[in-house]
Scaffold this motif. Structure first.
Motif, short mmCIF file in Angstrom:
data_model
loop_
_atom_site.label_atom_id
_atom_site.label_comp_id
_atom_site.label_asym_id
_atom_site.label_seq_id
_atom_site.Cartn_x
_atom_site.Cartn_y
_atom_site.Cartn_z
N GLY A 9 37.52 36.19 40.92
CA GLY A 9 38.13 37.22 40.11
C GLY A 9 37.09 38.01 39.19
O GLY A 9 35.87 37.58 39.32
N GLY A 10 37.65 38.86 38.56
CA GLY A 10 36.70 39.64 37.79
C GLY A 10 37.32 41.16 37.25
O GLY A 10 38.56 41.25 37.42
N LEU A 11 36.36 41.78 36.71
CA LEU A 11 36.93 43.14 36.24
C LEU A 11 36.44 44.38 37.42
O LEU A 11 35.46 44.16 37.82
CB LEU A 11 36.38 43.49 34.91
N VAL A 12 37.49 45.13 37.74
CA VAL A 12 37.31 46.17 38.47
C VAL A 12 38.02 47.41 38.07
O VAL A 12 38.90 47.36 37.55
CB VAL A 12 37.81 45.63 39.98
N GLN A 13 37.56 48.56 38.62
CA GLN A 13 38.13 49.83 38.41
C GLN A 13 39.23 50.02 39.09
O GLN A 13 39.32 49.64 40.28
CB GLN A 13 37.29 51.04 38.31
N GLY A 15 41.59 51.31 42.10
CA GLY A 15 40.90 52.00 43.40
C GLY A 15 39.91 51.07 44.10
O GLY A 15 39.70 51.13 45.19
N GLY A 16 39.53 50.20 43.13
CA GLY A 16 38.34 49.19 43.74
C GLY A 16 38.94 48.06 44.46
O GLY A 16 40.36 47.80 44.67
N SER A 17 37.98 47.35 44.75
CA SER A 17 38.43 46.14 45.66
C SER A 17 37.85 44.77 45.29
O SER A 17 36.95 44.80 44.52
CB SER A 17 37.81 46.26 47.11
N LEU A 18 38.69 43.66 45.46
CA LEU A 18 38.07 42.38 45.16
C LEU A 18 38.66 41.50 46.29
O LEU A 18 39.58 41.57 47.07
CB LEU A 18 38.83 41.79 43.84
N ARG A 19 37.85 40.10 46.45
CA ARG A 19 38.16 39.25 47.31
C ARG A 19 38.31 37.96 46.60
O ARG A 19 37.25 37.47 46.11
CB ARG A 19 37.08 39.28 48.51
N LEU A 20 39.48 37.34 46.47
CA LEU A 20 39.34 36.16 46.12
C LEU A 20 39.35 34.96 47.26
O LEU A 20 39.92 35.06 48.19
CB LEU A 20 40.91 35.89 45.35
N SER A 21 38.73 33.86 46.84
CA SER A 21 38.98 32.82 47.63
C SER A 21 39.32 31.45 47.08
O SER A 21 39.37 31.42 45.78
CB SER A 21 37.34 32.38 47.99
N CYS A 22 40.18 30.48 47.79
CA CYS A 22 40.52 29.34 47.49
C CYS A 22 39.84 28.33 48.23
O CYS A 22 40.32 28.29 49.52
CB CYS A 22 42.20 29.35 47.28
N THR A 91 46.68 43.75 37.35
CA THR A 91 46.03 42.51 36.30
C THR A 91 46.79 41.43 36.07
O THR A 91 47.96 41.62 35.91
CB THR A 91 45.60 43.51 35.20
N ALA A 92 46.27 40.24 36.45
CA ALA A 92 47.06 38.99 35.99
C ALA A 92 46.05 37.88 36.38
O ALA A 92 44.87 38.29 36.84
CB ALA A 92 48.04 38.84 37.16
N VAL A 93 46.35 36.77 36.13
CA VAL A 93 45.60 35.65 36.71
C VAL A 93 46.19 35.08 38.08
O VAL A 93 47.51 35.26 38.25
CB VAL A 93 46.07 34.29 35.56
N TYR A 94 45.42 34.89 38.80
CA TYR A 94 45.90 34.55 40.31
C TYR A 94 45.60 33.40 40.73
O TYR A 94 44.57 32.71 40.33
CB TYR A 94 44.95 35.59 41.20
N TYR A 95 46.65 32.57 41.29
CA TYR A 95 46.66 31.12 41.62
C TYR A 95 46.91 31.05 43.09
O TYR A 95 47.80 31.78 43.63
CB TYR A 95 47.86 30.69 40.80
N CYS A 96 46.01 30.01 43.44
CA CYS A 96 46.34 29.75 44.99
C CYS A 96 47.10 28.29 44.87
O CYS A 96 47.28 27.67 44.11
CB CYS A 96 44.87 29.10 45.33
N GLY A 114 46.15 25.74 41.89
CA GLY A 114 44.69 25.84 41.47
C GLY A 114 44.73 26.13 40.09
O GLY A 114 46.01 26.31 39.41
N GLN A 115 43.88 26.28 39.28
CA GLN A 115 43.70 26.62 37.94
C GLN A 115 43.66 28.00 37.71
O GLN A 115 44.01 28.43 36.43
CB GLN A 115 42.43 26.15 37.26
N GLY A 116 43.63 28.87 38.60
CA GLY A 116 43.82 30.21 38.53
C GLY A 116 42.41 31.12 38.19
O GLY A 116 41.37 30.35 37.75
N THR A 117 42.46 32.45 38.62
CA THR A 117 41.12 33.12 38.33
C THR A 117 41.64 34.56 37.95
O THR A 117 42.68 35.02 38.25
CB THR A 117 40.45 33.39 39.52
N GLN A 118 40.95 35.00 36.75
CA GLN A 118 41.52 36.27 36.28
C GLN A 118 41.09 37.56 36.95
O GLN A 118 39.96 37.55 37.29
CB GLN A 118 40.89 36.21 34.84
N VAL A 119 41.93 38.48 37.08
CA VAL A 119 41.78 39.64 37.76
C VAL A 119 42.20 40.67 36.79
O VAL A 119 43.36 40.77 36.55
CB VAL A 119 42.42 39.77 39.16
#
Length: 123
Positions: A9-13, A15-22, A91-96, A114-119
Motif C-alpha cells: 500500500g501507499g500514496l499515489v496520484q 491515474g497511477g498504479s499500485l501492486r498489493l501483495s498478500c 482510497t481505503a484500507v485493503y484487506y486480503c 489480514g491486518q490491512g494495508t492503506q491505499v
C-alpha cells in the motif's frame, strides 16, 4: 489455520498504479479461495476481487473491473492485486481474505483476514 500479511500500500496520484501483495502461511494455501476487500472511512467493508483455488476463475466488483487484476502464485503462497488507473474513490484500507469454500463476495463468508494495508489516491 492461515495467517495473511498484506503489503504494497501507499500514496499515489490519480491515474497511477499500485501492486498489493498478500503472503499466506500454511501448507494448504492452494485449497483456499482468496479475495481482496476494502474499507473506506465511514463505510462498510466491500468486495473488490476474488480468485479460485487454481487461479482459473477471477471475479471483480463492477467498480474495479478493467482496472484491477487479481492473481495468485500457489508455489509462493501469495496473492496479488494489480491496481491501475487509480481514482480517489479507491482510497481505503485493503484487506486480503481467505475461505475454504467456493467464491463469495460476502464479507461474512471469509474465514481468515489480514491486518490491512492503506491505499491513498490523491486527486
Amino acid at each position: 489455520q492461515v495467517q495473511l500479511v498484506e503489503s504494497g500500500g501507499g500514496l499515489v496520484q490519480a491515474g497511477g498504479s499500485l501492486r498489493l501483495s498478500c503472503a499466506a502461511s500454511g501448507r494448504t494455501f492452494s485449497s483456499y479461495t482468496m479475495a481482496w476487500f476494502r474499507q473506506a472511512p465511514g463505510k462498510e467493508r466491500e468486495f473488490v476481487a476474488a480468485i479460485s483455488w487454481g487461479g482459473g476463475r477471477t471475479y471483480y466488483a463492477d467498480s474495479v473491473k478493467g482496472r484491477f487484476t487479481i492473481s495468485r502464485d500457489n508455489a509462493k503462497n501469495t496473492v496479488s492485486l494489480q491496481m491501475n488507473s487509480l481514482r480517489p474513490e479507491d482510497t481505503a484500507v485493503y484487506y486480503c481474505a481467505a475461505k475454504t469454500t467456493a467464491y463469495s463476495d460476502r464479507v461474512g463468508s471469509y474465514d481468515y483476514w489480514g491486518q490491512g494495508t492503506q491505499v491513498t489516491v490523491s486527486s
